[in-house]
Design a protein around this motif. Structure first.
Motif, PDB file in Angstrom:
ATOM      1  N   ILE A  82       0.841  -1.202   0.000  1.00  0.00           N
ATOM      2  CA  ILE A  82       0.000   0.000   0.000  1.00  0.00           C
ATOM      3  C   ILE A  82       0.875   1.251   0.000  1.00  0.00           C
ATOM      4  N   SER A  83       1.920   1.231   0.824  1.00  0.00           N
ATOM      5  CA  SER A  83       2.848   2.367   0.876  1.00  0.00           C
ATOM      6  C   SER A  83       3.464   2.635  -0.494  1.00  0.00           C
ATOM      7  N   GLU A  84       3.868   1.561  -1.152  1.00  0.00           N
ATOM      8  CA  GLU A  84       4.452   1.694  -2.493  1.00  0.00           C
ATOM      9  C   GLU A  84       3.422   2.251  -3.466  1.00  0.00           C
ATOM     10  N   GLY A  85       2.185   1.785  -3.373  1.00  0.00           N
ATOM     11  CA  GLY A  85       1.134   2.254  -4.271  1.00  0.00           C
ATOM     12  C   GLY A  85       0.762   3.696  -4.059  1.00  0.00           C
ATOM     13  N   LEU A  86       0.921   4.180  -2.829  1.00  0.00           N
ATOM     14  CA  LEU A  86       0.616   5.586  -2.513  1.00  0.00           C
ATOM     15  C   LEU A  86       1.835   6.487  -2.699  1.00  0.00           C
ATOM     16  N   SER A  87       2.927   5.906  -3.184  1.00  0.00           N
ATOM     17  CA  SER A  87       4.191   6.646  -3.409  1.00  0.00           C
ATOM     18  C   SER A  87       4.748   7.225  -2.116  1.00  0.00           C
ATOM     19  N   LEU A  88       4.647   6.449  -1.034  1.00  0.00           N
ATOM     20  CA  LEU A  88       5.222   6.855   0.242  1.00  0.00           C
ATOM     21  C   LEU A  88       6.616   6.246   0.377  1.00  0.00           C
ATOM     22  N   LYS A  89       7.384   6.745   1.309  1.00  0.00           N
ATOM     23  CA  LYS A  89       8.744   6.230   1.493  1.00  0.00           C
ATOM     24  C   LYS A  89       8.684   4.774   1.972  1.00  0.00           C
ATOM     25  N   SER A  90       9.709   4.022   1.646  1.00  0.00           N
ATOM     26  CA  SER A  90       9.780   2.622   2.051  1.00  0.00           C
ATOM     27  C   SER A  90       9.724   2.503   3.569  1.00  0.00           C
ATOM     28  N   GLY A  91       8.915   1.578   4.065  1.00  0.00           N
ATOM     29  CA  GLY A  91       8.809   1.386   5.508  1.00  0.00           C
ATOM     30  C   GLY A  91       7.943   2.408   6.212  1.00  0.00           C
ATOM     31  N   TYR A  92       7.122   3.133   5.465  1.00  0.00           N
ATOM     32  CA  TYR A  92       6.333   4.220   6.062  1.00  0.00           C
ATOM     33  C   TYR A  92       5.484   3.734   7.233  1.00  0.00           C
ATOM     34  N   PHE A  93       4.895   2.542   7.124  1.00  0.00           N
ATOM     35  CA  PHE A  93       3.984   2.052   8.154  1.00  0.00           C
ATOM     36  C   PHE A  93       4.670   1.221   9.234  1.00  0.00           C
ATOM     37  N   ASP A  94       5.990   1.083   9.129  1.00  0.00           N
ATOM     38  CA  ASP A  94       6.708   0.312  10.143  1.00  0.00           C
ATOM     39  C   ASP A  94       6.735   1.068  11.465  1.00  0.00           C
ATOM     40  N   ASP A  95       7.183   0.399  12.475  1.00  0.00           N
ATOM     41  CA  ASP A  95       7.367   0.973  13.810  1.00  0.00           C
ATOM     42  C   ASP A  95       6.052   1.435  14.419  1.00  0.00           C
ATOM     43  N   GLU A  96       5.955   2.704  14.827  1.00  0.00           N
ATOM     44  CA  GLU A  96       4.828   3.168  15.641  1.00  0.00           C
ATOM     45  C   GLU A  96       3.471   3.040  14.954  1.00  0.00           C
TER      46      GLU A  96
END
Length: 340
Positions: free
Chosen positions: A175-189
């Motif tokens: 999903i992050s890749e599809g929304l053109s967000l940085k790699s690992g955007y949803f990781d951690d918190e």
């Protein structure tokens, strides 16, 4: 424990406090055949860049149009899924004396077993379900609070929890890749917490009057549901209810409110419910992946620009949940409170 539906489900007529007002009753619980919830083969994402792109497009399209999809070939072993369904069903079938210590109205407890929902004392109408709920990530922090019986519960549910956490990271990465967000955007918190709600729906003598789970949106980030073979889950789309038919060894995945906010409404959370039936028990296990209480939720900078300004202001998951329950789970009113 006399409040547990499973201790008196076969009474007739249905108790008044379980009968929904006429405008909210499920009525004919058999929804007409219409649109089918998308089913996505996740293994295709590992077969080259072109296939990966196609899988991402399918996920985003499903999350935009339905708010739901099912995934197959997802990496969680079929045996773990079958054993999880089996051990959850076994828990609910144990005699009361084996579960008494978990039955509580103190919802700050680490592991709870009760009927309907956390707001039972203030509910106008009770849902036709019993549930077991506990945190399950990080595993080492929470596992010792889980039921000790059945004896295999902790091992099996632990293995399933690890598998689903890995699956969540994988899908959120796509999903992050599809929304053109940085790699690992949803990781951690943003995905550091996971709660299991195991649900048990006894047969209801008058299914048209009661609901297993009332219409609602999920106030978390993303949810993974392991259904058994009995139908009951429905989503609301285009002014009608659509059934989410059980598929062997598939997970139902749905967008939570926090993911809708982060995507700036590109993905959407959708109302869903569970209907009962007159003859069969139904069980399901819902794994709610969400952000830590103090993390900041806001539209991701990668989806916001001068043509698409932020729809929401920053807030914490704790603030969102407090307003969500203050509004009696009215998602629209809650979203409006946090509009930019």
């Amino acid at each position: 424990m006399e409040k547990l539906v499973s201790n008196w489900y076969n009474v007739r007529p249905v108790p008044e406090d379980c009968i929904y007002p006429s405008e909210k009753r499920p009525g004919n619980i058999h929804v007409p055949k219409g649109e089918v919830i998308p089913v996505i083969d996740l293994s295709e994402a590992d077969k080259g860049d072109r296939n990966r792109t196609l899988v991402i497009q399918k996920i985003l399209k499903a999350a935009q149009e339905f708010g739901f999809f099912q995934v197959v070939n997802h990496g969680v072993s079929e045996n773990v899924m079958d054993e999880t369904t089996s051990v959850v069903r076994e828990f609910f079938q144990m005699p009361d004396e084996s579960k008494q210590h978990l039955f509580t109205q103190d919802f700050s407890s680490k592991c709870i077993y009760f009927t309907s929902c956390e707001n039972y004392a203030n509910e106008k109408v009770h849902m036709w379900r019993d549930f077991l709920q506990h945190q399950c990530h990080p595993l080492d922090t929470w596992r010792h609070f889980w039921p000790e019986s059945p004896a295999r519960y902790r091992d099996i549910v632990g293995a399933c929890s690890v598998g689903i956490k890995n699956l969540a990271s994988r899908i959120l990465g796509l999903i992050s890749e599809g929304l053109s967000l940085k790699s690992g955007y949803f990781d951690d918190e943003l995905s550091s917490c996971m709660v299991l709600t195991a649900l048990h729906y006894p047969p209801c003598p008058e299914p048209s009057l009661a609901l297993g789970t009332c219409p609602h949106d999920d106030a978390n980030l993303i949810t993974f549901v392991l259904q058994d073979e009995v139908s009951g889950l429905q989503i609301f789309k285009d002014d009608q209810w659509i059934g989410v038919d059980p598929i062997p060894h598939a997970f139902v995945v749905n967008v939570g409110c926090l993911l809708q906010v982060i995507s700036n409404d590109k993905l959407r959370s959708v109302k869903h419910r569970v209907v009962t039936n007159a003859s069969r028990f139904r069980s399901s296990s819902a794994f709610f992946v969400t952000a830590s209480e103090g993390s900041v939720i806001e539209p991701a900078k990668g989806v916001v620009n001068e043509h698409n300004p932020a729809v929401y202001r920053p807030f914490t998951p704790k603030e969102f949940c407090m307003k969500f329950f203050e509004n009696d789970a009215d998602t629209e009113a809650t979203f409006n409170h946090f509009k930019a």
